[in-house]
Scaffold this motif. Structure first.
Motif, short mmCIF file in Angstrom:
data_model
loop_
_atom_site.label_atom_id
_atom_site.label_comp_id
_atom_site.label_asym_id
_atom_site.label_seq_id
_atom_site.Cartn_x
_atom_site.Cartn_y
_atom_site.Cartn_z
N PHE A 230 0.83 -1.20 0.00
CA PHE A 230 0.00 0.00 0.00
C PHE A 230 0.87 1.26 0.00
CE2 PHE A 230 -3.61 -2.65 1.58
CZ PHE A 230 -4.53 -2.25 0.63
N TRP A 231 1.92 1.26 0.80
CA TRP A 231 2.84 2.40 0.82
C TRP A 231 3.42 2.63 -0.58
CZ3 TRP A 231 4.84 6.39 3.51
CH2 TRP A 231 4.53 6.51 4.86
N LEU A 232 3.86 1.56 -1.20
CA LEU A 232 4.48 1.67 -2.52
C LEU A 232 3.51 2.24 -3.54
CD1 LEU A 232 7.24 0.82 -3.89
CD2 LEU A 232 5.99 -1.18 -4.73
N MET A 233 2.26 1.78 -3.51
CA MET A 233 1.28 2.26 -4.47
C MET A 233 0.89 3.72 -4.18
SD MET A 233 0.75 -0.06 -6.68
CE MET A 233 2.51 -0.42 -6.50
N MET A 234 0.85 4.11 -2.92
CA MET A 234 0.47 5.48 -2.57
C MET A 234 1.51 6.49 -3.03
SD MET A 234 -2.51 5.47 -1.27
CE MET A 234 -2.56 7.12 -0.60
N ILE A 235 2.77 6.06 -3.14
CA ILE A 235 3.81 6.95 -3.65
C ILE A 235 3.90 6.87 -5.17
CG2 ILE A 235 6.28 7.50 -3.59
CD1 ILE A 235 6.37 6.35 -0.78
N THR A 236 3.80 5.67 -5.70
CA THR A 236 3.96 5.47 -7.14
C THR A 236 2.80 6.05 -7.93
OG1 THR A 236 5.20 3.43 -6.72
CG2 THR A 236 4.32 3.74 -8.94
N ALA A 237 1.57 5.88 -7.46
CA ALA A 237 0.39 6.28 -8.22
C ALA A 237 0.36 7.77 -8.55
CB ALA A 237 -0.88 5.86 -7.49
N PRO B 104 6.59 0.06 7.85
CA PRO B 104 7.27 1.31 7.46
C PRO B 104 6.47 2.52 7.91
CG PRO B 104 6.28 0.24 5.55
CD PRO B 104 6.16 -0.72 6.69
N LYS B 105 7.17 3.50 8.49
CA LYS B 105 6.52 4.71 8.99
C LYS B 105 6.83 5.94 8.14
CE LYS B 105 6.49 3.07 13.77
NZ LYS B 105 6.91 3.36 15.17
N SER B 106 7.80 5.81 7.24
CA SER B 106 8.15 6.93 6.36
C SER B 106 8.67 6.36 5.05
CB SER B 106 9.20 7.82 7.01
OG SER B 106 10.48 7.20 6.99
N PRO B 107 8.74 7.17 4.00
CA PRO B 107 9.26 6.68 2.72
C PRO B 107 10.73 6.28 2.74
CG PRO B 107 7.96 8.68 2.41
CD PRO B 107 8.17 8.53 3.88
#
Length: 289
Positions: free
Chosen positions: A76-83, A231-234
């Protein structure tokens, strides 16, 4: 004589059409059968292991205690940054190429390179991300490095999809906007983009569907297989579902094959949900138009 020859030609063409129709039908059935068998095997193996404890637990060396929580949150973290990165850069590039760039040698070169980049193996993007983001920019093996690498991977897909969507907008709509006194940017924002939005959104979500299932680039960038924290930050270390599933499938214990199958079911549910959301958005905005 001419009529007889034409009738023979038509009969020959019909036989060829029937042959290729049957060939394509058999090929389709073969592909569907292989997919069905694979899905049945995965569901049979993993359905019994898919429960709330599996979704809320971290990875473990004990199959009964293993869970996909860290990989699920990392995905989810990865998609929230990539999208958002992919959408903004990809759509902006498509707008420039379709609405502003002239038919020059440079623009044709850019178009050719974008089309070629869509077919580059994903491992190449992983090596590029390792060189640029991990080492040159010193982002280390972080979530941000992985997201930027996945952005590069799916950018050609969303650019091409957005270009095709923009091309479907009739030129008459642009001319009508210009006739009303709007400038080029106002026409793009108020006429072109709303008309092309269904295709752009569909291409964006489908490109995210590809990104969510990629493993090779993230392994190269440094996504790890075992993480016992969220993970709490990028800039934190991370793992994603494909890597976690691969790690379970490579374990010698037979029980881990069932755990991997449960992880595959979760990944499939996420992918199917994203595809269903893409279809919903497309139909919604098409009705508005």
């Amino acid at each position: 004589m001419a009529t007889k020859e034409s009738m023979q030609h038509v009969a020959q063409r019909n036989r060829k059409n029937k042959f290729f129709h049957q060939l394509f039908f058999v090929s389709t059935c073969f592909g569907i059968l292989a997919l069905a068998l694979l899905l049945i095997q995965v569901i049979v193996q993993g359905a019994g292991w898919l429960d709330w404890q599996f979704l809320t637990s971290y990875a473990s060396r004990i199959p009964e205690n293993a869970g996909i929580k860290a990989a699920l949150v990392g995905t989810f973290w990865l998609m929230m940054i990539t999208a958002p990165l992919t959408f903004i850069i990809g759509v902006a590039t498509a707008i420039y190429l379709e609405e502003y760039a002239k038919d020059t040698r440079f623009s044709r070169l850019v178009q050719t390179n974008i089309a070629n980049l869509a077919g580059v193996p994903s491992i190449v993007y992983g090596l590029l991300g390792l060189t640029v983001f991990v080492r040159m920019l010193q982002l280390e093996r972080s979530l941000l490095s992985g997201a930027l690498t996945m952005t590069l991977l799916v950018l050609p897909i969303i650019i091409v999809a957005s270009q095709e969507a923009i091309r479907t907008v009739p030129q008459s709509l642009r001319n009508a906007s210009f006739a009303m006194g709007a400038n080029r940017w106002q026409t793009i924002v108020r006429v072109v983009l709303p008309s092309a939005l269904p295709g752009i959104l569909t291409g964006s979500i489908l490109s995210m569907s590809r990104a969510i299932g990629e493993t090779a680039p993230l392994i190269v960038v440094g996504a790890v297989a075992y993480i016992a924290f969220l993970p709490k930050s990028p800039f934190d270390s991370f793992t994603v579902m494909p890597i976690q599933i691969y790690n379970w499938a490579s374990q010698p214990q037979a029980e881990f094959q069932n755990v991997a199958a449960a992880g595959i079911i979760v990944l499939l549910i996420m992918l199917l949900s994203m595809n269903a959301f893409a279809i919903y958005l497309r139909n919604k905005y098409q009705k508005k138009l």
